[in-house]
Enzyme design. Sequence first.
Site, PDB file in Angstrom:
ATOM      1  N   GLU A 176       0.795  -1.558   0.164  1.00  0.00           N
ATOM      2  CA  GLU A 176       0.659  -0.153  -0.394  1.00  0.00           C
ATOM      3  C   GLU A 176       0.905   1.181  -0.036  1.00  0.00           C
ATOM      4  O   GLU A 176       1.047   2.075   0.705  1.00  0.00           O
ATOM      5  CB  GLU A 176      -0.746  -0.276   1.621  1.00  0.00           C
ATOM      6  CG  GLU A 176      -2.482  -1.067   0.804  1.00  0.00           C
ATOM      7  CD  GLU A 176      -3.481  -0.637   2.110  1.00  0.00           C
ATOM      8  OE1 GLU A 176      -4.387   0.344   2.001  1.00  0.00           O
ATOM      9  OE2 GLU A 176      -3.665  -0.873   2.496  1.00  0.00           O
TER      10      GLU A 176
ATOM     11  N   TYR B 220       0.443  -7.516  -2.419  1.00  0.00           N
ATOM     12  CA  TYR B 220      -0.846  -7.215  -1.295  1.00  0.00           C
ATOM     13  C   TYR B 220      -1.980  -7.001  -2.199  1.00  0.00           C
ATOM     14  O   TYR B 220      -2.924  -6.628  -3.203  1.00  0.00           O
ATOM     15  CB  TYR B 220      -0.516  -5.634  -1.831  1.00  0.00           C
ATOM     16  CG  TYR B 220      -1.656  -4.448  -1.417  1.00  0.00           C
ATOM     17  CD1 TYR B 220      -2.656  -5.100   0.268  1.00  0.00           C
ATOM     18  CD2 TYR B 220      -2.434  -4.435  -2.389  1.00  0.00           C
ATOM     19  CE1 TYR B 220      -3.468  -4.716   0.853  1.00  0.00           C
ATOM     20  CE2 TYR B 220      -3.659  -2.977  -1.483  1.00  0.00           C
ATOM     21  CZ  TYR B 220      -3.875  -3.905  -0.164  1.00  0.00           C
ATOM     22  OH  TYR B 220      -5.102  -2.467   0.544  1.00  0.00           O
TER      23      TYR B 220
ATOM     24  N   ASP C   7       0.393  -8.430   2.519  1.00  0.00           N
ATOM     25  CA  ASP C   7      -0.782  -8.901   2.734  1.00  0.00           C
ATOM     26  C   ASP C   7      -1.448  -9.607   2.343  1.00  0.00           C
ATOM     27  O   ASP C   7      -2.274  -9.732   1.005  1.00  0.00           O
ATOM     28  CB  ASP C   7      -1.767  -6.974   2.506  1.00  0.00           C
ATOM     29  CG  ASP C   7      -2.710  -6.840   3.651  1.00  0.00           C
ATOM     30  OD1 ASP C   7      -3.423  -7.673   4.138  1.00  0.00           O
ATOM     31  OD2 ASP C   7      -3.073  -5.978   4.200  1.00  0.00           O
TER      32      ASP C   7
ATOM     33  N   ASN D 148      -4.986 -10.617   3.598  1.00  0.00           N
ATOM     34  CA  ASN D 148      -5.802 -10.092   3.614  1.00  0.00           C
ATOM     35  C   ASN D 148      -7.183 -10.783   4.443  1.00  0.00           C
ATOM     36  O   ASN D 148      -8.104 -11.391   3.460  1.00  0.00           O
ATOM     37  CB  ASN D 148      -6.707  -9.165   2.460  1.00  0.00           C
ATOM     38  CG  ASN D 148      -6.366  -8.052   2.656  1.00  0.00           C
ATOM     39  OD1 ASN D 148      -6.622  -7.205   3.939  1.00  0.00           O
ATOM     40  ND2 ASN D 148      -6.439  -6.605   1.990  1.00  0.00           N
TER      41      ASN D 148
ATOM     42  N   ASP E 228      -1.802   1.304  10.526  1.00  0.00           N
ATOM     43  CA  ASP E 228      -3.160   0.447  10.892  1.00  0.00           C
ATOM     44  C   ASP E 228      -2.182  -1.067  11.145  1.00  0.00           C
ATOM     45  O   ASP E 228      -3.024  -2.323  11.527  1.00  0.00           O
ATOM     46  CB  ASP E 228      -4.502   0.723  10.135  1.00  0.00           C
ATOM     47  CG  ASP E 228      -4.394   0.118   8.781  1.00  0.00           C
ATOM     48  OD1 ASP E 228      -3.305   0.612   7.925  1.00  0.00           O
ATOM     49  OD2 ASP E 228      -5.475   0.419   7.920  1.00  0.00           O
TER      50      ASP E 228
END
Length: 566
Positions: free
Chosen positions: A42, A157, A197, A199, A297
Amino acid sequence: MRILSWNINGIRTLPQYHPWNSFKDCNAILEELHADIICFQEMKSSRLGLPRDVALPQNFASFFSFPVVKGGYSGVAVYTDSRKVIPLKAEEGLSGKVQPKPPLTSEERISPSYPSVDDIQAFPDEEDNVPSSFEALDAEGRALVVDFGLFVLINVYCPNETSDARLAFKMNYHLLLQERVRRLVDVEHREVIVVGDINICATPLDHCDGHLPSNANTFWEHPARAWFHKWLDPNGPMIDIVRSFWPGRKGLYTCWNTRISARETNYGTRVDYILVTRGLLKWIKHGDIQPSLKGSDHCPIYIDLHDEITLDSGETLALRDAMQQGSSKRELPRIAAKNWEEFSRKQTLLSSFFGKKGGTAALPSDPGPSLSQPSSTPERTTLRSDTFNGGSTLPDPDSGPSNSQPKAGKSTVPAGTTKKRKSSEPNSSLSSKRRKGRAGQPNISTFFSKGTTSRSPEEKDVIDIPSDPEEELTMDPPPSASQDQDQLDADYRLALQLSEEGPAPPPELSSSQSKAAWSSLFTPMPPPKCLVHDRWVLGTIRAKANVRETKSTTNIVVTISSGRAK
């Protein structure tokens, strides 16, 4: 050696947090992470909007992948410490379709072949359609594949399921990643590390609400979790290396909802992973998360590798040798940011069009066609448009034959060649007029002096243009240092004179005069006099007078004299 992965949620967001806001550039931030291979997700930037210190940190080689269309979204990056490790090869995307210009050659590519749509059983969308190619999956800048010899690193990602329509895109990207790893392991016999990531929560232990009975019973029903459960060990080839070091640890979360301040209570999920193939387990020394590092985050995760290992044969193998890091310096892969045109000095910058020329054109050894020689009597001529065409000077048709001899002491310039030079005649009419204008230029003292005579309206400035077509209009040189000094001296003398004169001091008044002066300031203004009776006006009366059908308001002035109103 340390390999670190971190979803930074924007390269411009990270420096807003402590301690990153105390560092002057991106290189200092990378140094503070204390890792040799750093993988970011990101980035939320684009190639045009990437700051130079982020693209080219001093001690790190950098590789980026950005979305093809949507800028400021997604994006991944890999930084390698140039003092310790240099990648062998690197490429964008998982499908091999994302190529630079010109495309990578077979020697520059990591794999000889890449996944195709026929190799996977694609996940259908809401309209029961499956993708016909992987171009859309690889167009969002979500993956970088880097070859380090001992292993192939894949920084990903993975898409998030923001809606039901996005589920098909998410699942097909996972299937593409799985097929890319399968080809590297089974076909090319390579070891693979997947970081980033994903997810997806791997187990109920990786979710803050996973312990609830309602969630535990249906946890594996989600398609993405079911796929991830089959891909991880013991069902699949990939090993969750961080969880293997902390098998029963609760609260091992890497992502929190910052809108509800969930990080303070550790109410989060674990969606960031480092997955390795089984052949690399002997190299892994440790792995963990770094929840104390703020800036996003998400929090960073890392693994440490042994500097050397002992093989079954008793031979010692160094990590540097296993990664094919020789003593000689190797060139970076072509997609490195260092090789971008804007950073490799191969791209023409806009400022180069406004700079001075590097040199003057060389004159030929043999004289070319000569310019016409003007007559002995100077005449006024008009400027022709072809005088400045291409920087060459063309003679006027009426000035004489074109094959006449040039002036003595002047070089001959062929047509189409531009050569700047000053006029050889110091007493030319144009130069003399400009010198006269500069000599009479007013200085600051003229604005305070009296009795300056203006120029008569009959006087007009006349600019003489020499009839010699070889003469070019050139600007006079700037005033000399002596003229500037004279101007400064004149201004300085005027300032001293004005400061010595100064304003006249106010007259000294006595106490009675001062009191009278102050009283006069607050004395009411006297009333006006009547224009008709020449008496003081004591007041005004507003009355309405009707004259026929017209209504108007009239001020009637009443003059009071001897008790009678007139």
